[in-house]
Design a protein around this motif. Structure first.
Motif, mmCIF file in Angstrom:
data_model
loop_
_atom_site.group_PDB
_atom_site.id
_atom_site.type_symbol
_atom_site.label_atom_id
_atom_site.label_comp_id
_atom_site.label_asym_id
_atom_site.label_seq_id
_atom_site.Cartn_x
_atom_site.Cartn_y
_atom_site.Cartn_z
ATOM 1 N N MET A 1 0.811 -1.227 0.000
ATOM 2 C CA MET A 1 0.000 0.000 0.000
ATOM 3 C C MET A 1 0.842 1.274 0.000
ATOM 4 O O MET A 1 0.406 2.306 0.493
ATOM 5 C CB MET A 1 -1.025 -0.022 1.140
ATOM 6 C CG MET A 1 -2.065 -1.104 0.920
ATOM 7 S SD MET A 1 -3.265 -1.296 2.237
ATOM 8 C CE MET A 1 -4.183 0.219 2.128
ATOM 9 N N GLY B 1 -5.494 3.040 -3.650
ATOM 10 C CA GLY B 1 -6.585 3.746 -4.324
ATOM 11 C C GLY B 1 -6.752 3.082 -5.686
ATOM 12 O O GLY B 1 -5.763 2.925 -6.425
ATOM 13 N N ILE C 1 -3.714 2.253 -8.308
ATOM 14 C CA ILE C 1 -3.200 0.873 -8.361
ATOM 15 C C ILE C 1 -3.131 0.408 -9.821
ATOM 16 O O ILE C 1 -2.148 -0.193 -10.262
ATOM 17 C CB ILE C 1 -4.099 -0.080 -7.521
ATOM 18 C CG1 ILE C 1 -3.963 0.236 -6.028
ATOM 19 C CG2 ILE C 1 -3.754 -1.541 -7.794
ATOM 20 C CD1 ILE C 1 -4.992 -0.465 -5.145
ATOM 21 N N ASN D 1 -9.303 7.697 1.450
ATOM 22 C CA ASN D 1 -8.716 8.770 0.637
ATOM 23 C C ASN D 1 -9.057 8.495 -0.807
ATOM 24 O O ASN D 1 -8.754 7.423 -1.341
ATOM 25 C CB ASN D 1 -7.199 8.847 0.793
ATOM 26 C CG ASN D 1 -6.618 9.816 -0.233
ATOM 27 O OD1 ASN D 1 -6.213 9.396 -1.315
ATOM 28 N ND2 ASN D 1 -6.630 11.094 0.062
ATOM 29 N N ALA E 1 -4.889 8.951 -4.883
ATOM 30 C CA ALA E 1 -5.518 7.671 -5.215
ATOM 31 C C ALA E 1 -5.773 7.499 -6.706
ATOM 32 O O ALA E 1 -6.290 6.455 -7.125
ATOM 33 C CB ALA E 1 -6.837 7.542 -4.448
ATOM 34 N N GLY F 1 -15.722 6.921 -2.778
ATOM 35 C CA GLY F 1 -15.173 6.363 -4.012
ATOM 36 C C GLY F 1 -15.623 4.925 -4.166
ATOM 37 O O GLY F 1 -16.577 4.488 -3.505
ATOM 38 N N LYS G 1 -13.892 1.039 0.635
ATOM 39 C CA LYS G 1 -13.199 0.882 1.923
ATOM 40 C C LYS G 1 -14.151 0.489 3.043
ATOM 41 O O LYS G 1 -15.271 1.005 3.116
ATOM 42 C CB LYS G 1 -12.489 2.206 2.244
ATOM 43 C CG LYS G 1 -11.672 2.227 3.501
ATOM 44 C CD LYS G 1 -10.694 1.078 3.628
ATOM 45 C CE LYS G 1 -9.739 0.959 2.452
ATOM 46 N NZ LYS G 1 -9.020 -0.345 2.426
ATOM 47 N N PHE H 1 -12.488 -4.123 2.731
ATOM 48 C CA PHE H 1 -13.558 -3.483 1.950
ATOM 49 C C PHE H 1 -14.903 -4.040 2.386
ATOM 50 O O PHE H 1 -14.984 -5.124 2.960
ATOM 51 C CB PHE H 1 -13.356 -3.753 0.445
ATOM 52 C CG PHE H 1 -12.047 -3.199 -0.062
ATOM 53 C CD1 PHE H 1 -11.924 -1.868 -0.416
ATOM 54 C CD2 PHE H 1 -10.925 -4.008 -0.146
ATOM 55 C CE1 PHE H 1 -10.715 -1.343 -0.844
ATOM 56 C CE2 PHE H 1 -9.708 -3.495 -0.582
ATOM 57 C CZ PHE H 1 -9.598 -2.158 -0.929
#
Ligand code: MRU
Length: 342
Positions: free
Chosen positions: A43, A47, A51, A156, A161, A233, A246, A312
């Motif tokens: 990580m 995001g 990614i 975030n 992200a 998001g 998330k 998630f």
């Protein structure tokens, strides 16, 4: 300061190490694709869209490392590298979309050199398209907010992200520029604290008025009438609109529904996965229990306390007021499925 989570710099992939923010701004350069894959797992870059971009540049880097004289030999090794990137994080579909795009490029190339060149162009295109999508969805999202909006967000979803200004946080930024935004409540987002560390870092730089809140404070602020909209998001949007994001996003959606507050998902079209029919089919990443039991490397739970760490959750489509992408504002019933072959 221009925030760029991933960049291609003369043959190396540069990653802004998000695990060191906000204390330090450290950019790590990778000249081996394995380092990029590890950075995604750890990580350092995170995001969903970022990614995907990191994997795309990682594959372009791998293409330069592959020693092959024929396109068939190149394809064989490239396939193995793609499989390794596919193992890094399971939920964000942008990762798999980027890998598939680059695999198509290799399938269409005739020589290793042609593939190497075209792979880098494709990775750059993925980043550029995400940049453009962010601006388009920010305009659409900002238009949905009332004047003097007080919005709540999670995790975030900003420039860190994505390839541009962010998804939900991009909406917040544009709404603020338009004079429509009064305040942001940023959920701290346990266990990795992306809200506390990363969203706060970005909002401070933008000068947007905000307060970080403990995740458990979301409901009481809604009950007090202090929240006009929730913006989140997405890591993967299923064909029926069910959305993985998330951990804690589902809780916000339930609370928003109870308090009759609009709940918006903001994401590029690359986060929609028409091949996944519904939320139950979305693979959910479970991460190490030490993310719960430890904070900043310090053990805070009693030794031996077990912890469960789903990274998630899935918000059912019925709780989502609208899904905002660069192409439109979708409302229920969501139908993102693959076109039926006739
Ligand atoms: O585990 P992370 O930090 O990669 O999770 C990120 C999120 O859940 C974001 O909300 C999502 O990727 C959308 S970011 C534009």
């Amino acid at each position: 300061m221009k925030v760029e989570p991933v960049a291609w710099r003369e043959g190396v992939v540069a990653i802004l190490d998000q695990t060191q923010l906000p204390e330090r701004v450290v950019i790590e350069e990778f000249d081996d694709w394995r380092g990029v894959a590890e950075a995604i797992c750890a990580m350092k870059v995170r995001g969903a869209p970022a990614i995907g971009i990191a994997a795309a540049y990682g594959l372009a880097l791998a293409a330069r490392q592959i020693q092959a004289n024929t396109i068939d030999a190149f394809r064989a090794v490239f396939g193995e590298v793609c499989a390794a990137f596919a193992q890094t994080r399971p939920t964000a579909v942008n990762l798999f979309g980027a890998i598939e795009r680059l695999q198509r490029v290799v399938a269409q190339s005739h020589t290793p050199d042609e593939a190497r060149e075209r792979l880098l162009s494709e990775a750059r295109a993925i980043q550029r398209e995400d940049y453009e999508a962010d601006h388009a969805m920010a305009e659409r999202g900002a238009a949905l907010l009332p004047p003097n909006a007080r919005v709540m967000t999670i995790c975030n979803t900003g420039a860190l992200a994505t390839g541009g200004i962010g998804t939900a946080l991009g909406v917040i930024r544009v709404a603020y520029e338009q004079g429509k935004l009064q305040r942001v409540y940023a959920c701290e987002t346990r266990p990795r604290l992306q809200g506390l560390k990363l969203t706060a870092w970005e909002l401070l730089q933008e000068g947007v008025p905000f307060e970080v809140i403990a995740d458990g404070a979301a409901g009481t602020l809604m009950a007090q009438g202090k929240v006009d909209a929730v913006l989140a998001g997405a890591d993967r949007i299923a064909a029926n609109g069910d959305t993985a994001n998330k951990i804690g996003t589902y809780t916000l959606a339930v609370l928003a529904h109870y308090h009759r507050i609009p709940f918006y998902i903001v994401a590029p079209e690359t986060t929609i996965d028409p091949a996944t029919p519904d939320g139950a089919s979305i693979p959910i990443e479970y991460r190490d229990s030490t993310e719960i039991t430890h904070l900043g490397g310090l053990q805070i739970a009693p030794t031996g306390a077990p912890a469960l760490n789903p990274a998630f959750d899935v918000t059912p489509a019925s709780l989502i007021t609208a899904i905002v992408t660069e192409k439109g504002v979708y409302r229920t019933p969501y139908r993102f499925g693959l076109p039926v072959a006739r």
